[in-house]
Design a protein around this motif. Sequence first.
Motif, PDB file in Angstrom:
ATOM      1  N   SER A  87       0.764  -1.157   0.418  1.00  0.00           N
ATOM      2  CA  SER A  87       0.006  -0.148   0.336  1.00  0.00           C
ATOM      3  C   SER A  87       0.954   1.059   0.288  1.00  0.00           C
ATOM      4  O   SER A  87       0.267   2.558  -0.365  1.00  0.00           O
ATOM      5  N   SER A  88       1.618   1.085   0.017  1.00  0.00           N
ATOM      6  CA  SER A  88       2.667   2.490   0.193  1.00  0.00           C
ATOM      7  C   SER A  88       3.378   2.448  -0.561  1.00  0.00           C
ATOM      8  O   SER A  88       4.532   3.463  -1.729  1.00  0.00           O
ATOM      9  N   VAL A  89       3.539   1.453  -1.735  1.00  0.00           N
ATOM     10  CA  VAL A  89       4.109   1.819  -3.792  1.00  0.00           C
ATOM     11  C   VAL A  89       3.059   2.097  -4.407  1.00  0.00           C
ATOM     12  O   VAL A  89       2.879   2.003  -5.271  1.00  0.00           O
ATOM     13  N   ILE A  90       1.656   1.714  -4.117  1.00  0.00           N
ATOM     14  CA  ILE A  90       0.270   2.206  -4.973  1.00  0.00           C
ATOM     15  C   ILE A  90      -0.061   2.908  -4.871  1.00  0.00           C
ATOM     16  O   ILE A  90      -0.764   3.663  -3.693  1.00  0.00           O
ATOM     17  N   PRO A  91      -0.227   3.762  -5.695  1.00  0.00           N
ATOM     18  CA  PRO A  91      -0.965   5.028  -6.071  1.00  0.00           C
ATOM     19  C   PRO A  91      -2.019   6.140  -5.503  1.00  0.00           C
ATOM     20  O   PRO A  91      -1.412   6.620  -5.041  1.00  0.00           O
ATOM     21  N   ILE A  92      -2.738   4.883  -5.348  1.00  0.00           N
ATOM     22  CA  ILE A  92      -3.838   5.015  -4.962  1.00  0.00           C
ATOM     23  C   ILE A  92      -4.365   4.089  -3.298  1.00  0.00           C
ATOM     24  O   ILE A  92      -4.847   3.424  -3.252  1.00  0.00           O
ATOM     25  N   SER A  93      -3.800   4.953  -2.550  1.00  0.00           N
ATOM     26  CA  SER A  93      -3.542   4.547  -1.227  1.00  0.00           C
ATOM     27  C   SER A  93      -3.592   5.535  -0.208  1.00  0.00           C
ATOM     28  O   SER A  93      -3.519   6.527  -0.289  1.00  0.00           O
ATOM     29  N   SER A  94      -3.977   5.919   1.016  1.00  0.00           N
ATOM     30  CA  SER A  94      -4.451   6.914   2.331  1.00  0.00           C
ATOM     31  C   SER A  94      -2.796   6.842   2.233  1.00  0.00           C
ATOM     32  O   SER A  94      -2.592   8.208   2.344  1.00  0.00           O
ATOM     33  N   TRP A  95      -1.884   5.695   2.147  1.00  0.00           N
ATOM     34  CA  TRP A  95       0.002   6.777   1.884  1.00  0.00           C
ATOM     35  C   TRP A  95      -0.029   7.672   1.292  1.00  0.00           C
ATOM     36  O   TRP A  95       1.179   8.857   1.569  1.00  0.00           O
TER      37      TRP A  95
ATOM     38  N   PRO B  36       3.019  17.925  -5.984  1.00  0.00           N
ATOM     39  CA  PRO B  36       3.255  16.494  -5.526  1.00  0.00           C
ATOM     40  C   PRO B  36       2.648  15.219  -5.310  1.00  0.00           C
ATOM     41  O   PRO B  36       3.994  15.000  -5.109  1.00  0.00           O
ATOM     42  N   PHE B  37       2.241  15.518  -6.079  1.00  0.00           N
ATOM     43  CA  PHE B  37       1.707  14.170  -6.431  1.00  0.00           C
ATOM     44  C   PHE B  37       2.902  13.134  -7.520  1.00  0.00           C
ATOM     45  O   PHE B  37       3.193  12.323  -6.777  1.00  0.00           O
ATOM     46  N   VAL B  38       3.046  13.897  -8.373  1.00  0.00           N
ATOM     47  CA  VAL B  38       4.637  13.439  -8.666  1.00  0.00           C
ATOM     48  C   VAL B  38       5.410  13.157  -8.127  1.00  0.00           C
ATOM     49  O   VAL B  38       6.391  12.669  -8.818  1.00  0.00           O
ATOM     50  N   VAL B  39       5.742  14.032  -7.674  1.00  0.00           N
ATOM     51  CA  VAL B  39       7.114  14.195  -7.180  1.00  0.00           C
ATOM     52  C   VAL B  39       6.797  12.604  -5.842  1.00  0.00           C
ATOM     53  O   VAL B  39       8.257  11.844  -5.373  1.00  0.00           O
ATOM     54  N   ALA B  40       5.658  12.879  -5.473  1.00  0.00           N
ATOM     55  CA  ALA B  40       5.608  11.743  -4.966  1.00  0.00           C
ATOM     56  C   ALA B  40       5.595  10.119  -5.737  1.00  0.00           C
ATOM     57  O   ALA B  40       6.229   8.531  -4.550  1.00  0.00           O
ATOM     58  N   LEU B  41       4.947   9.968  -6.104  1.00  0.00           N
ATOM     59  CA  LEU B  41       5.380   9.020  -7.646  1.00  0.00           C
ATOM     60  C   LEU B  41       7.238   8.535  -8.031  1.00  0.00           C
ATOM     61  O   LEU B  41       7.361   7.972  -7.978  1.00  0.00           O
ATOM     62  N   GLY B  42       7.679   9.426  -8.105  1.00  0.00           N
ATOM     63  CA  GLY B  42       8.693   9.548  -8.568  1.00  0.00           C
ATOM     64  C   GLY B  42       9.515   8.973  -7.577  1.00  0.00           C
ATOM     65  O   GLY B  42      10.554   8.664  -7.266  1.00  0.00           O
ATOM     66  N   THR B  43       9.680   9.096  -6.325  1.00  0.00           N
ATOM     67  CA  THR B  43      10.193   8.825  -5.366  1.00  0.00           C
ATOM     68  C   THR B  43      10.093   6.574  -4.881  1.00  0.00           C
ATOM     69  O   THR B  43      10.686   6.238  -4.384  1.00  0.00           O
ATOM     70  N   ILE B  44       8.998   6.358  -5.566  1.00  0.00           N
ATOM     71  CA  ILE B  44       8.825   4.030  -5.772  1.00  0.00           C
ATOM     72  C   ILE B  44      10.169   4.158  -6.181  1.00  0.00           C
ATOM     73  O   ILE B  44      10.036   3.205  -5.420  1.00  0.00           O
ATOM     74  N   PRO B  45      10.560   4.226  -7.442  1.00  0.00           N
ATOM     75  CA  PRO B  45      11.382   3.187  -7.277  1.00  0.00           C
ATOM     76  C   PRO B  45      13.382   3.526  -5.918  1.00  0.00           C
ATOM     77  O   PRO B  45      13.055   2.120  -5.831  1.00  0.00           O
TER      78      PRO B  45
END
Length: 140
Positions: free
Chosen positions: A43-51, A80-89
Motif C-alpha cells: 500500500s505504500s507503493v500503490i498510487p491510490i492509497s491512504s499512504w 506534489p503527487f508527481v514528486v511522490a510517485l517519483g520516489t517509488i523506485p
Amino acid sequence: MIFFDDYSCVLIAGNCLRTMMAGIGVSKEKFAFILQSLAPTVSSVIPISSWIGVEVGYVQSALSYSACSKCSTNNATCNPFVVALGTIPYRFFPLLMVWMTIVVCIVSRDFGPMLGAERAVLSLVLAHEPENSSSSSSSS
C-alpha cells in the motif's frame, strides 16, 4: 488483497482468508507474516492509497518551504503527487520486503517462531492423514 489502506487490508483479508489458510496447512504465524509484510509495503507503493495522500501532504509542505525558483511557478515537476510517485523506485524497504515474502513462500524457508509453528502444523496434518492401506492383492 486490498491495498487502499494497510490496516483495512490486514483486517479484511485476515478475516476472509484465515479459514482457508488453516485448511491448506499454513500456520497462523506464517499467515501473519505474509499479511503484515505485504499490507503496508504494497500500500505504500500503490498510487491510490491512504499512504500517498499523507505523502502528498508532506511533499506539498516541503515544496512550499523550498527556495526552488521552479516551484514558485506552477511547474509540472513541482506537483506534489508527481514528486511522490517519483520516489517509488527509491523505496528500498517496501520493494525488498515484497521480494523477501515471495522468496519465503516459494522456497518454504521459515525462520523464528514461524519455523516452529510450520513444523507443528505439518505434524498435525501428517497425523490426521488417513494411512494408505495398500492392499497388494495381485492376481496371478
